[in-house]
Design a protein around this motif. Structure first.
Motif, PDB file in Angstrom:
ATOM      1  N   GLN A 154       3.902  -3.554   6.137  1.00 56.77           N
ATOM      2  CA  GLN A 154       3.515  -2.542   4.904  1.00 56.77           C
ATOM      3  C   GLN A 154       3.534  -1.202   5.536  1.00 56.77           C
ATOM      4  O   GLN A 154       4.129  -0.502   4.806  1.00 56.77           O
ATOM      5  CB  GLN A 154       2.180  -3.129   4.507  1.00 56.77           C
ATOM      6  CG  GLN A 154       1.548  -2.332   3.213  1.00 56.77           C
ATOM      7  CD  GLN A 154       2.452  -2.677   2.215  1.00 56.77           C
ATOM      8  OE1 GLN A 154       2.792  -3.314   1.847  1.00 56.77           O
ATOM      9  NE2 GLN A 154       2.700  -1.385   1.403  1.00 56.77           N
ATOM     10  N   ALA A 155       2.954  -1.202   6.682  1.00 57.87           N
ATOM     11  CA  ALA A 155       2.748   0.155   7.285  1.00 57.87           C
ATOM     12  C   ALA A 155       4.252   0.878   7.382  1.00 57.87           C
ATOM     13  O   ALA A 155       4.467   2.178   7.035  1.00 57.87           O
ATOM     14  CB  ALA A 155       1.888   0.367   8.512  1.00 57.87           C
ATOM     15  N   ASN A 156       5.125  -0.082   7.766  1.00 57.30           N
ATOM     16  CA  ASN A 156       6.535   0.539   8.066  1.00 57.30           C
ATOM     17  C   ASN A 156       7.234   0.889   6.768  1.00 57.30           C
ATOM     18  O   ASN A 156       7.974   1.782   6.638  1.00 57.30           O
ATOM     19  CB  ASN A 156       7.412  -0.458   9.042  1.00 57.30           C
ATOM     20  CG  ASN A 156       6.860  -0.235  10.440  1.00 57.30           C
ATOM     21  OD1 ASN A 156       6.804   0.577  10.911  1.00 57.30           O
ATOM     22  ND2 ASN A 156       7.014  -1.399  11.072  1.00 57.30           N
ATOM     23  N   GLU A 169       5.656   1.895   4.217  1.00 60.41           N
ATOM     24  CA  GLU A 169       4.976   3.013   3.622  1.00 60.41           C
ATOM     25  C   GLU A 169       5.727   4.205   4.275  1.00 60.41           C
ATOM     26  O   GLU A 169       6.007   5.348   3.825  1.00 60.41           O
ATOM     27  CB  GLU A 169       3.575   3.011   3.649  1.00 60.41           C
ATOM     28  CG  GLU A 169       2.901   2.160   2.781  1.00 60.41           C
ATOM     29  CD  GLU A 169       1.404   2.026   2.950  1.00 60.41           C
ATOM     30  OE1 GLU A 169       0.989   2.902   3.728  1.00 60.41           O
ATOM     31  OE2 GLU A 169       0.896   1.175   2.357  1.00 60.41           O
ATOM     32  N   ALA A 199       9.560   5.058   2.861  1.00 65.43           N
ATOM     33  CA  ALA A 199       9.138   5.592   1.541  1.00 65.43           C
ATOM     34  C   ALA A 199       8.754   7.083   1.765  1.00 65.43           C
ATOM     35  O   ALA A 199       9.405   7.904   1.281  1.00 65.43           O
ATOM     36  CB  ALA A 199       8.213   4.705   0.533  1.00 65.43           C
ATOM     37  N   SER A 200       7.695   7.442   2.645  1.00 64.20           N
ATOM     38  CA  SER A 200       7.377   8.581   2.821  1.00 64.20           C
ATOM     39  C   SER A 200       8.378   9.499   3.527  1.00 64.20           C
ATOM     40  O   SER A 200       8.583  10.798   2.936  1.00 64.20           O
ATOM     41  CB  SER A 200       5.949   8.636   3.574  1.00 64.20           C
ATOM     42  OG  SER A 200       5.516   9.702   3.933  1.00 64.20           O
ATOM     43  N   LYS A 224       1.366  13.137   3.899  1.00 63.71           N
ATOM     44  CA  LYS A 224       1.621  11.791   3.867  1.00 63.71           C
ATOM     45  C   LYS A 224       2.552  11.064   4.797  1.00 63.71           C
ATOM     46  O   LYS A 224       2.155   9.943   5.303  1.00 63.71           O
ATOM     47  CB  LYS A 224       2.037  11.694   2.429  1.00 63.71           C
ATOM     48  CG  LYS A 224       2.272  10.305   1.807  1.00 63.71           C
ATOM     49  CD  LYS A 224       2.730  10.196   0.250  1.00 63.71           C
ATOM     50  CE  LYS A 224       2.769   8.774  -0.146  1.00 63.71           C
ATOM     51  NZ  LYS A 224       3.294   8.723  -1.682  1.00 63.71           N
ATOM     52  N   ALA A 231       1.152   7.834   7.350  1.00 67.50           N
ATOM     53  CA  ALA A 231       2.032   6.733   7.216  1.00 67.50           C
ATOM     54  C   ALA A 231       2.535   6.446   8.705  1.00 67.50           C
ATOM     55  O   ALA A 231       2.564   5.334   8.981  1.00 67.50           O
ATOM     56  CB  ALA A 231       3.234   6.759   6.414  1.00 67.50           C
ATOM     57  N   GLU A 253      -0.718   5.125  10.631  1.00 68.53           N
ATOM     58  CA  GLU A 253      -0.797   3.876  10.315  1.00 68.53           C
ATOM     59  C   GLU A 253       0.042   3.009  10.724  1.00 68.53           C
ATOM     60  O   GLU A 253      -0.278   1.569  11.367  1.00 68.53           O
ATOM     61  CB  GLU A 253      -0.949   3.759   8.730  1.00 68.53           C
ATOM     62  CG  GLU A 253      -1.365   2.145   8.113  1.00 68.53           C
ATOM     63  CD  GLU A 253      -2.724   1.761   8.810  1.00 68.53           C
ATOM     64  OE1 GLU A 253      -2.674   0.547   8.735  1.00 68.53           O
ATOM     65  OE2 GLU A 253      -3.660   2.490   9.127  1.00 68.53           O
TER      66      GLU A 253
END
Length: 157
Positions: free
Chosen positions: A84-86, A88, A91-92, A112, A116, A119
């Motif tokens: 999930q973190a990867n 995000e 996308a960022s 952002k 990300a 995280e």
């Protein structure tokens, strides 16, 4: 485990042979019968000890299986968090690249992206820790068993 089961089968067969021998002897050979009864009692004691050891080993194995399942669940959760973190982070970074391509440097996109990335690093670290704990959890019983075997060999020598 299979050694204990083999011993238990052998003891059971020996007990049956002794019991049938006692039946054949009857009251005539009391000296031999007493010796056989003593041997039968010894075999019963050894059988009972092996059964207790089998129960202990079975309980220990069940606990180890449960611990391994818990570690696997924890590892799976950490890997999901990492994925999930990867996602995000990707996308960022895509949004940041698009903003830079347009020549618009937007500070909130940079923040952002940095959040990300942090995280993703934390999730990767947590996944590595969970994986290491899982490996240690799997190796510990094996090492304990190897140490116990080594100690037995040293005392036998």
């Amino acid at each position: 485990m299979s050694d204990i089961e083999d011993h238990e089968k052998r003891l059971t067969a020996a007990l049956e042979r002794i019991s049938s021998g006692l039946d054949k002897l009857g009251a005539g050979g009391s000296g031999d019968a007493d010796a056989l009864k003593t041997e039968l009692d010894e075999e019963k004691l050894a059988n009972a000890q092996l059964q207790e050891r089998l129960k202990t080993l079975t309980a220990r194995q069940a606990a180890a299986d449960e611990a391994a399942a818990d570690k696997a669940t924890q590892l799976d959760l950490e890997l999901q968090r990492l994925r999930q973190a990867n996602a995000e982070l990707r996308a960022s970074n895509t949004a940041l690249r698009e903003a830079n391509a347009k020549g618009v440097g937007e500070p909130h996109l940079i923040n952002k992206a940095m959040l990300a990335e942090l995280e993703a690093l934390r999730a990767a670290r947590a996944a590595e820790i969970a994986e290491a704990e899982s490996i240690i959890g799997a190796l510990t019983p094996l090492l304990d068993e190897a140490g116990a075997i080594k100690e037995e060999d040293e005392t036998d020598a």
